[in-house]
Design an enzyme around this catalytic site. Structure first.
Site: not given
Length: 465
Positions: A243-244
């Site tokens: 994920s970011k």
């Protein structure tokens, strides 16, 4: 000849997972003297942007993944897709289907309620429609469906996952063109790969379920499919999907953070691939060693500590002049005037064992190019009545001292001894006065890179506080 491709959708930046896929495809083509092509799959008009295309091209350029052909844009090939679809309908390989979305939803709900896999039932296949006397509803534009084989299996020997097989009975008739005539992803991919002569498709294993459909379309069109290699997912440091928060950011953010291209290639290569016990290697070595069979089918984890270690190792591998050249832009981004200080190569060599990235190096090099402004409170933590005479004596002794690391180091030791101080009792206040921090490399090496009068003036200014 080996022909590979990287086919991103321009709906965002080039992230680590996509970059690794591109890297593997590029390396395989290079290893075998083949062709690496770039295709931009931009049929998602609502989400595709020129900015995303630019971000992908910039990321590939930074990583050194030069493509031999392309970019090929799918939206510029619509006439080709429509011509193939028309021919498939003419030959009975595909057919028009007028089933509405509401009808399809009801069918799927009934199938699921009965415990069956939801799938289109082929009711608009020409023979079925004729048997039930079905006629096209007025004013409704049909989709075009590919006529999937009803029996047998579709299988392939995946270069990463091994033998993979699907029963054709599990695959329904895929929509290959929407009511407005726009072709769908799985169909476009096949036509593109055929037209581009792609021999090996290296992509993420999230595409595995698309592969049997694409193989069947390939064969219906009279072509054998390419060799497939589905590489495993990259996980975050917590073992969850990337994920970011841990890596799913643009690769250009790593460039901005000061990571070297060589280190990022090394890091991406080691996410699921290995060559014996080799941990640190160059892009050229990677190409020479790369093979698909050495890819681990298990998911691999992003690891910031490993990336930082690799980057530092690659900084150590660069010669001084090259490392200094690469440091210069980061000094500029930090607001520092390179002409106001020492040769960046000398600074880089002094600092590279203490930092992980070029951005960290530029931050650590601040005092070489700009006068630090330590507060009186910070100075008072290290400069006191006990060591002030020794600091003043050093400043005076520096006036006619040969300005070399060796001479400076000897004088620092002699001044400390003369005033009955342990070396740190003199070094710490001097570091604060000259560098604005107590965290520096060997003080004699630091001072030797700063002009003599600059050093003396910084000491004098601090003593007046």
């Amino acid at each position: 000849m080996i022909r590979t491709r990287f086919a991103p959708s321009p709906t965002g930046f080039l992230h680590l997972g996509g970059a690794r896929t591109a890297l593997f495809s590029w390396a395989y083509a290079r290893r075998h003297g083949g062709v690496f092509a770039l295709r931009i799959e931009d049929t998602d008009v609502a989400r595709s942007t020129p900015e995303a295309v630019r971000a992908i091209l910039d990321g590939m350029d930074w990583l050194g993944l030069a493509y031999d052909e392309g970019p090929v844009y799918q939206m510029r090939r619509m006439d080709r897709y429509r011509a193939v679809i028309a021919d498939m309908v003419e030959r009975g390989l595909a057919y028009r289907c007028w089933m509405s979305t509401e009808e399809l939803d009801r069918l799927r709900a009934e199938q699921m309620a009965a415990g069956h896999k939801p799938r289109y039932d082929g009711r608009w296949r020409p023979e079925n429609a004729a048997r039930h006397a079905m006629t096209p509803p007025e004013g409704v534009a049909p989709v075009i469906r590919f006529r999937n084989p009803d029996t047998g299996d579709v299988a392939w020997d995946d270069k990463v996952k091994g033998r993979v097989s699907f029963a054709n009975a599990e695959l329904d008739d895929l929509v290959i063109a929407r009511p407005d005539g726009t072709p769908t992803y799985n169909f476009c991919v096949v036509v593109d790969d055929i037209d581009m002569g792609i021999t090996h498709v290296i992509r993420g294993d999230d595409h595995v379920n698309n592969t049997p459909r694409q193989i069947n379309i390939h064969r219906a069109l009279g072509y054998e499919p390419p060799v497939f290699a589905h590489v495993p997912t990259v996980l975050g440091e917590d073992g969850q999907k990337l994920s970011k928060r841990h890596g799913a950011i643009s690769v250009m953010e790593y460039e901005a953070a000061g990571y070297l291209r060589e280190a990022m290639v090394n890091f991406l290569a080691r996410l699921g691939w290995a060559h014996g016990d080799d941990e640190v290697f160059s892009p050229d070595e990677f190409v020479a060693w790369f093979d698909l069979e050495a890819i681990n089918p298990a998911a691999s984890r992003f690891n910031t500590d490993k990336l930082n270690w690799l980057n530092q190792e690659h900084m150590k591998r660069l010669d001084a002049d090259e490392l200094g050249r690469r440091l210069v832009p980061y000094l500029g981004r930090a607001g520092l005037d390179v002409t106001a200080g020492p040769d960046p190569a000398r600074v880089a060599v002094l600092l590279r064992d203490r930092v992980h990235t070029l951005a960290e190096m530029a931050d650590a090099a601040h005092y070489f190019y700009a006068t630090p402004r330590p507060s009186a409170e910070r100075l008072a933590e290290h400069l006191n009545d006990h060591n002030r005479p020794a600091v003043k004596g050093v400043a005076e002794a520096f006036a006619d001292l040969p300005w070399t690391k060796e001479a400076i180091g000897a004088r620092l030791k002699s001044e400390a001894a003369k005033h009955g101080l342990k070396p740190p009792q003199l070094m710490m206040p001097l570091r604060m006065l000259v560098a604005g921090t107590t965290q520096t490399p060997s003080l004699d090496a630091v001072l030797a890179l700063i002009p003599r009068e600059t050093v003396r003036s910084r000491i004098a200014a601090g003593l007046e506080l």
